[in-house]
Design a protein around this motif. Structure first.
Motif, PDB file in Angstrom:
ATOM      1  N   ASN A 273      46.219  -2.086   2.514  1.00  8.22           N
ATOM      2  CA  ASN A 273      45.335  -1.056   3.082  1.00  8.22           C
ATOM      3  C   ASN A 273      43.997  -1.036   2.350  1.00  8.22           C
ATOM      4  O   ASN A 273      42.938  -0.930   2.975  1.00  8.22           O
ATOM      5  CB  ASN A 273      45.975   0.325   2.960  1.00  8.22           C
ATOM      6  CG  ASN A 273      47.318   0.439   3.639  1.00  8.22           C
ATOM      7  OD1 ASN A 273      48.130   1.269   3.268  1.00  8.22           O
ATOM      8  ND2 ASN A 273      47.576  -0.407   4.620  1.00  8.22           N
ATOM      9  N   VAL A 274      44.063  -1.136   1.028  1.00 10.07           N
ATOM     10  CA  VAL A 274      42.837  -1.124   0.215  1.00 10.07           C
ATOM     11  C   VAL A 274      41.974  -2.336   0.541  1.00 10.07           C
ATOM     12  O   VAL A 274      40.760  -2.211   0.758  1.00 10.07           O
ATOM     13  CB  VAL A 274      43.187  -1.097  -1.295  1.00 10.07           C
ATOM     14  CG1 VAL A 274      41.924  -1.215  -2.136  1.00 10.07           C
ATOM     15  CG2 VAL A 274      43.944   0.183  -1.641  1.00 10.07           C
ATOM     16  N   LEU A 275      42.597  -3.506   0.612  1.00  8.83           N
ATOM     17  CA  LEU A 275      41.849  -4.736   0.929  1.00  8.83           C
ATOM     18  C   LEU A 275      41.235  -4.662   2.327  1.00  8.83           C
ATOM     19  O   LEU A 275      40.079  -5.048   2.531  1.00  8.83           O
ATOM     20  CB  LEU A 275      42.784  -5.951   0.838  1.00  8.83           C
ATOM     21  CG  LEU A 275      43.185  -6.412  -0.558  1.00  8.83           C
ATOM     22  CD1 LEU A 275      44.223  -7.519  -0.460  1.00  8.83           C
ATOM     23  CD2 LEU A 275      41.967  -6.900  -1.328  1.00  8.83           C
ATOM     24  N   GLY A 276      42.002  -4.180   3.288  1.00  5.40           N
ATOM     25  CA  GLY A 276      41.507  -4.073   4.656  1.00  5.40           C
ATOM     26  C   GLY A 276      40.315  -3.140   4.768  1.00  5.40           C
ATOM     27  O   GLY A 276      39.337  -3.447   5.450  1.00  5.40           O
ATOM     28  N   ALA A 277      40.384  -2.002   4.079  1.00  2.00           N
ATOM     29  CA  ALA A 277      39.273  -1.043   4.115  1.00  2.00           C
ATOM     30  C   ALA A 277      38.014  -1.633   3.487  1.00  2.00           C
ATOM     31  O   ALA A 277      36.904  -1.455   4.000  1.00  2.00           O
ATOM     32  CB  ALA A 277      39.674   0.237   3.381  1.00  2.00           C
ATOM     33  N   LEU A 279      37.187  -4.890   3.183  1.00  2.03           N
ATOM     34  CA  LEU A 279      36.641  -5.987   3.989  1.00  2.03           C
ATOM     35  C   LEU A 279      35.961  -5.494   5.268  1.00  2.03           C
ATOM     36  O   LEU A 279      34.838  -5.902   5.576  1.00  2.03           O
ATOM     37  CB  LEU A 279      37.754  -6.976   4.340  1.00  2.03           C
ATOM     38  CG  LEU A 279      38.205  -7.885   3.196  1.00  2.03           C
ATOM     39  CD1 LEU A 279      39.419  -8.692   3.612  1.00  2.03           C
ATOM     40  CD2 LEU A 279      37.085  -8.835   2.790  1.00  2.03           C
ATOM     41  N   VAL A 280      36.639  -4.610   6.004  1.00  2.00           N
ATOM     42  CA  VAL A 280      36.095  -4.169   7.288  1.00  2.00           C
ATOM     43  C   VAL A 280      34.857  -3.285   7.091  1.00  2.00           C
ATOM     44  O   VAL A 280      34.002  -3.202   7.966  1.00  2.00           O
ATOM     45  CB  VAL A 280      37.174  -3.432   8.110  1.00  2.00           C
ATOM     46  CG1 VAL A 280      36.603  -2.890   9.410  1.00  2.00           C
ATOM     47  CG2 VAL A 280      38.331  -4.374   8.414  1.00  2.00           C
ATOM     48  N   THR A 281      34.740  -2.670   5.925  1.00  2.00           N
ATOM     49  CA  THR A 281      33.542  -1.871   5.639  1.00  2.00           C
ATOM     50  C   THR A 281      32.372  -2.750   5.217  1.00  2.00           C
ATOM     51  O   THR A 281      31.231  -2.523   5.640  1.00  2.00           O
ATOM     52  CB  THR A 281      33.821  -0.835   4.522  1.00  2.00           C
ATOM     53  OG1 THR A 281      34.953  -0.050   4.886  1.00  2.00           O
ATOM     54  CG2 THR A 281      32.617   0.083   4.318  1.00  2.00           C
TER      55      THR A 281
END
Length: 333
Positions: A273-277, A279-281
């Motif tokens: 979840n942390v990585l996804g947030a 990257l997508v930001t």
């Protein structure tokens, strides 16, 4: 059999120690990052990353663990933001008390949204949560005397610590980093507790779970409540940082964006979840030089991630079991 159990315990302890070292390293890196960033815009992005992490980690309880598709993030986030903002501007309540009030609003929303999930699921639940968000947005737009309507709420005060109001982006960053770390740690502990196992069990085989005496209703409502509390906290933090909110931004696209973060990072995994947030930001910002085509390129990148890494980026960092290892373990047990 006993030797195999001992081996598993040793490996589990080693993995926990490794995870703890990585987590501490990540926090230290996040803490020293502002010393290398002098640009206020870049610090603003990092604060947005922290807020997005909180939302995605919360959304993981519903969509990642219990498998309930929720597209109501926009409505929950805006309710947290408006609750906190209106108390601060209309009633002169301390922003920290407003944050607690936003948590209370999150609990209320979570319970209210949790009950429909007991009877419906899949696309029907997704449509229900979209409807909730749209109702909230329309109300915020039309209740002009209370919310300011389309003009929104202005003059939202910032948080203060021991009488000193947060003013610079660096001050906001450190306060929000502490809050984000606490919430991430809490989510990680919950995911790896009996509650986390219950969430996953409801996702994998709800009938078997119910037959085993587990209260599915309680589990689903708890998942919605946790997700709503996290989103409401994020909404409050955002409002007191920016100092201005209006309802136009809280649409379906807003909610979908966080589902994308969840999928790209890794559904069900807090580190994912942390990585996804992150990257997508940040990735769309790095693609800004493409001007009108940057969003098209980002969409293609997202599609490639979904095709080639269906379990998210976090799956790249997970050790793969040797062929036959699972089978052997199953025979021993």
């Amino acid at each position: 059999w006993k030797q195999e159990i001992d081996k598993e315990e040793i490996m589990k302890k080693a993995n926990n120690q490794k995870a703890a070292v990585i987590a501490i390293g990540a926090v230290v890196l996040a803490a020293i990052l502002p010393f290398f960033i002098s640009n206020n815009y870049h610090l603003n992005l990092m604060i947005q990353v922290l807020i997005n992490i909180i939302i995605v980690v919360g959304l993981n309880f519903i969509t990642g663990l219990t498998g309930q598709m929720s597209l109501g993030t926009a409505g929950i986030f805006s309710m947290g933001a408006y609750t906190s903002s209106l108390l601060a501007t209309k009633a002169g309540v301390n922003p920290w008390i407003c944050l607690i009030a936003a948590v209370g609003m999150g609990i209320l929303i979570g319970i209210c949204l949790g009950y429909p999930s007991l009877r419906i699921s899949g696309v029907y639940l997704a449509l229900t949560t979209i409807g909730f968000s749209e109702i909230v947005r329309i109300l915020m737009t039309n209740m002009t005397e209370l919310t300011g309507g389309a003009l929104g709420v202005t003059g939202i005060p910032a948080f203060s610590i021991f009488g000193f109001q947060l003013r610079s982006n660096k001050q906001f960053y450190y306060v929000y980093l502490i809050i984000a770390v606490i919430l991430i740690f809490n989510a990680y502990r919950l995911v790896h507790s009996k509650w986390g196992r219950a969430f996953l069990a409801v996702k994998d085989n709800p009938d078997a779970v119910e037959a085993g005496g587990v209260n599915i209703a309680k589990i689903k409502i708890l998942a919605f409540t946790m997700a709503s509390v996290y989103a409401a906290i994020a909404g409050s933090l955002y409002a007191h940082y920016v100092g201005f909110i209006n309802p136009s931004a809280y649409n379906v696209e807003f909610s979908i964006n966080y589902v994308v973060m969840l999928v790209i990072g890794g559904i069900g995994s807090v580190p994912g979840n942390v990585l996804g947030a992150i990257l997508v930001t940040l990735v769309p910002e790095f693609l800004r030089f493409m001007e009108n085509y940057y969003w098209l390129v980002f969409s293609i990148i997202t599609l490639l991630f979904v095709i080639f890494l269906p379990n998210g980026i976090i799956s790249v960092f997970k050790p793969r079991k040797r062929e036959g290892e699972t089978e052997k373990g199953g025979m021993n047990h």
